[in-house]
Design an enzyme around this catalytic site. Structure first.
Site, PDB file in Angstrom:
ATOM      1  N   ASN A   1     -12.901  -3.835  28.993  1.00 42.04           N
ATOM      2  CA  ASN A   1     -12.893  -3.729  27.560  1.00 42.04           C
ATOM      3  C   ASN A   1     -11.443  -3.778  27.130  1.00 42.04           C
ATOM      4  O   ASN A   1     -11.106  -4.063  25.877  1.00 42.04           O
ATOM      5  CB  ASN A   1     -13.822  -2.524  26.947  1.00 42.04           C
ATOM      6  CG  ASN A   1     -13.625  -2.412  25.748  1.00 42.04           C
ATOM      7  OD1 ASN A   1     -14.338  -3.230  24.859  1.00 42.04           O
ATOM      8  ND2 ASN A   1     -12.904  -1.405  24.964  1.00 42.04           N
TER       9      ASN A   1
ATOM     10  N   ASP B   1      -7.937  -3.569  22.999  1.00 41.22           N
ATOM     11  CA  ASP B   1      -9.233  -4.257  23.436  1.00 41.22           C
ATOM     12  C   ASP B   1      -8.751  -5.608  23.695  1.00 41.22           C
ATOM     13  O   ASP B   1      -8.155  -6.262  23.093  1.00 41.22           O
ATOM     14  CB  ASP B   1     -10.024  -4.084  22.226  1.00 41.22           C
ATOM     15  CG  ASP B   1     -10.866  -2.881  22.147  1.00 41.22           C
ATOM     16  OD1 ASP B   1     -10.013  -1.901  21.787  1.00 41.22           O
ATOM     17  OD2 ASP B   1     -12.021  -2.825  22.216  1.00 41.22           O
TER      18      ASP B   1
ATOM     19  N   ASP C   1     -17.294  -0.183  32.729  1.00 41.38           N
ATOM     20  CA  ASP C   1     -16.961   0.975  31.850  1.00 41.38           C
ATOM     21  C   ASP C   1     -17.219   0.269  30.389  1.00 41.38           C
ATOM     22  O   ASP C   1     -16.820  -0.932  30.116  1.00 41.38           O
ATOM     23  CB  ASP C   1     -15.522   0.936  32.013  1.00 41.38           C
ATOM     24  CG  ASP C   1     -15.060   2.194  31.076  1.00 41.38           C
ATOM     25  OD1 ASP C   1     -15.643   3.296  31.239  1.00 41.38           O
ATOM     26  OD2 ASP C   1     -14.054   2.064  30.358  1.00 41.38           O
TER      27      ASP C   1
ATOM     28  N   GLU D   1     -22.158   1.443  32.317  1.00 36.16           N
ATOM     29  CA  GLU D   1     -22.134   2.581  31.226  1.00 36.16           C
ATOM     30  C   GLU D   1     -22.509   2.063  29.858  1.00 36.16           C
ATOM     31  O   GLU D   1     -21.647   1.503  29.173  1.00 36.16           O
ATOM     32  CB  GLU D   1     -20.651   3.187  31.253  1.00 36.16           C
ATOM     33  CG  GLU D   1     -20.827   4.360  30.430  1.00 36.16           C
ATOM     34  CD  GLU D   1     -19.121   4.604  30.041  1.00 36.16           C
ATOM     35  OE1 GLU D   1     -19.313   6.118  29.524  1.00 36.16           O
ATOM     36  OE2 GLU D   1     -18.408   3.705  30.201  1.00 36.16           O
TER      37      GLU D   1
END
Ligand code: CA
Length: 544
Positions: free
Chosen positions: A150, A216, A246, A282
């Site tokens: 990410n 990001d 993640d 996640e």
């Protein structure tokens, strides 16, 4: 240099005395076979034969390398330390390891990566990693690594090059990836906005939702996607089995549809490189939302609805309707399979972002901590356990406290002990260390080991669906069956602090106690159709 031990890991002698059966009152009795034989599970489960895991329905152990085991006495856990504890992990019954990030990073937690194809020098070298993989293969343990895509660190070369380019760019010129490809790797803009940070010495801003040091990535960029394709190949070539992803709900913040689209690309790309590549993600959100991510074709989503202090497991242990533990599993079986018939649930109870479970139950003598661990390990799919939970480690408040040194010994100078993150506060343990609990048949450690032994011996537990046995559920009793191939078992839980009898006559075909979990020296009995269970105990019943 070894850091000083600012943090004291202590198991106070007062606590040890207060806990009675959960600790060794008499060290002489520790290795005493008669002490072991007085605990029913040690005898009754003795002849169970754990099966070799051959698919992705495994029992997985989450390791924070920094705090797990230190091999070179600098206070920081490392890959050689993990290697030195593989026998421990195998002996407990785990068949998979999830390594939290191991790539170079400026932070102790390493969730902001500066180089996706290397090992952080604090942890060791690629040679150490290769050795870890080969030692795991000898033990039939698969390794999955954290893939944090990410965001990167602001110190990643991609970001520093883009920053240099924008610093040099005259104010009235437009920026272009033709001149600096890395301009396209992140989300740069001239407009300030929510979730954006100012780029030093420029009039630009960049998207950084978690923290200004974690920019990001622009996941729409073909170049970024190509980088991650190469990165996955790199780790798969080094022998990993797959990836823990993640923060998938943050890929495109607030946009589940685009997150799922990206995940679909990523999962299929990984499986194109290696068809056996396994993914677990996640998505820390409600069940209805993370369930939708199964549309991407991902193998597993972490089951946040059973985890943490407010999840199904802890709520039931605290007194909520006992049968909800079974019913909630049935509801999610229906929900997850509506999105993907090949889904493999990834139940877990705690992780590195959550307070450790030993703090969930005031006045517990250890029975609730144990039972909750078993409730996690008896769920279908690939069940995860966070390191140290098998000892009932404590840790809450700031994140560093949740990532305290693995409690191998109450002596902080003992072999393998780590110093812990710098900003960790004093963490006072409630339950004893591994050294003090390994020979106590009533320790949390030995209970978890028995729970894993049962999980690994009955494929219906990891592979079967739950069907609630409503006739048997009453008061604090939750009962259900699980079936897989030609195995069918009835599992009965006493989720309360009092002895309880259950009449099995409506399911009289289940007539043999196959395995048990006890939290004290009282025994479970099956006399005719009457199942008698002491407080906080579990019975696995089969058909003869
Ligand atoms: Ca070290």
């Amino acid at each position: 240099m070894r850091k000083s031990f600012k943090q004291l890991l202590i198991c106070t002698s007062l606590t040890v005395l207060a806990l009675g059966g959960c600790t060794q009152k008499d060290p002489e009795a520790a290795g005493n076979p008669s002490a072991a034989s007085s605990v029913q599970m040690m005898e009754l489960n003795k002849d169970l034969v754990p099966l070799k895991a051959e698919d992705d329905y495994r029992s997985a152990y989450e390791i924070f390398v920094y705090s797990f085991a230190d091999s070179d006495h600098d206070g920081i856990g490392d890959l050689q330390g993990v290697i030195s504890k593989l026998d421990y992990i195998e002996d407990l019954g785990f068949s998979e390891i999830w390594l939290m990030p191991v790539c170079p990073s400026p932070t102790y937690h390493k969730y902001d990566v500066t180089d996706y194809k290397a090992i952080d020098p604090e942890y060791g070298t690629m040679d150490d990693f290769d050795q870890l993989i080969s030692e795991c293969k000898k033990r039939n343990i698969e390794v999955i690594v954290d893939l944090v895509l990410n965001h990167t660190s602001t110190s990643h070369e991609w970001f520093t090059q883009a920053h240099e380019y924008l610093k040099e760019l005259p104010d009235d010129w437009g920026a272009s990836a033709d001149y600096c490809p890395y301009f396209d790797y992140y989300n740069f803009t001239r407009d300030a906005g929510d979730g954006y940070s100012p780029l030093a010495d420029t009039n630009w801003y960049y998207e950084a939702r978690f923290w200004s040091e974690m920019p990001d990535l622009n996941l729409d960029s073909e170049k970024v996607r190509s980088e991650f394709s190469d990165i996955m190949k790199f780790w798969l070539d080094h022998g990993v089995h797959g990836f823990r992803l993640d923060a998938v709900t943050s890929y495109y913040t607030g946009n589940n549809e685009r997150n799922i689209e990206f995940l679909d690309w990523l999962v299929h790309e990984g499986k194109r490189i290696d068809p056996s590549c396994y993914f677990v993600a996640e998505g820390w959100t409600d069940r209805k939302t993370f369930a939708m991510y199964y549309q991407s074709g991902i193998d597993s989503m972490f089951d946040f609805s059973f985890a943490n202090n407010d999840g199904v497991i802890a709520q039931v242990v605290k007194g909520y309707d006992a049968k909800a533990y079974g019913e909630s599993q049935v509801r999610e079986q229906e929900l997850f399979s509506s999105y993907s018939e090949n889904y493999i649930n990834a139940p877990f109870y705690t992780n590195h972002d959550m307070a450790r479970s030993a703090g969930y139950y005031p006045d517990d003598d250890g029975s609730k901590v144990k039972t909750a661990m078993a409730m996690n390990l008896f769920m279908s799919g690939n069940a995860f356990v966070y390191y140290g939970e098998e000892l009932g480690m404590k840790g809450s408040g700031r994140d560093e406290n949740k990532r305290a040194p693995m409690y191998w010994s109450s002596d902080p100078e003992a072999q393998g002990m780590c110093s812990g993150p710098i900003d960790m506060e004093e963490v006072t343990m409630i339950y004893p260390s591994y050294e003090e609990s390994k020979d106590d048949p009533l320790s949390i450690y030995n209970y978890v080991k028995q729970a894993l032994k049962i999980r690994n011996s009955f494929p219906s537990i990891s592979h079967g669906n739950v069907e609630v046995a409503y006739d048997l559920c009453h008061d604090r009793i939750c009962a259900y069956t699980k079936e897989y191939e030609n195995e069918k078992v009835l599992i009965v839980w006493n989720l309360g602090g009092a002895k309880a009898d259950t009449d099995l006559s409506s399911m009289a075909e289940f007539n043999t106690l196959k395995a048990v979990l006890n939290t004290n020296e009282e025994k479970i009995t099956l006399d005719g159709n009457t199942l008698s269970m002491p407080a906080w105990s579990v019975a696995v019943i089969g058909m003869e």
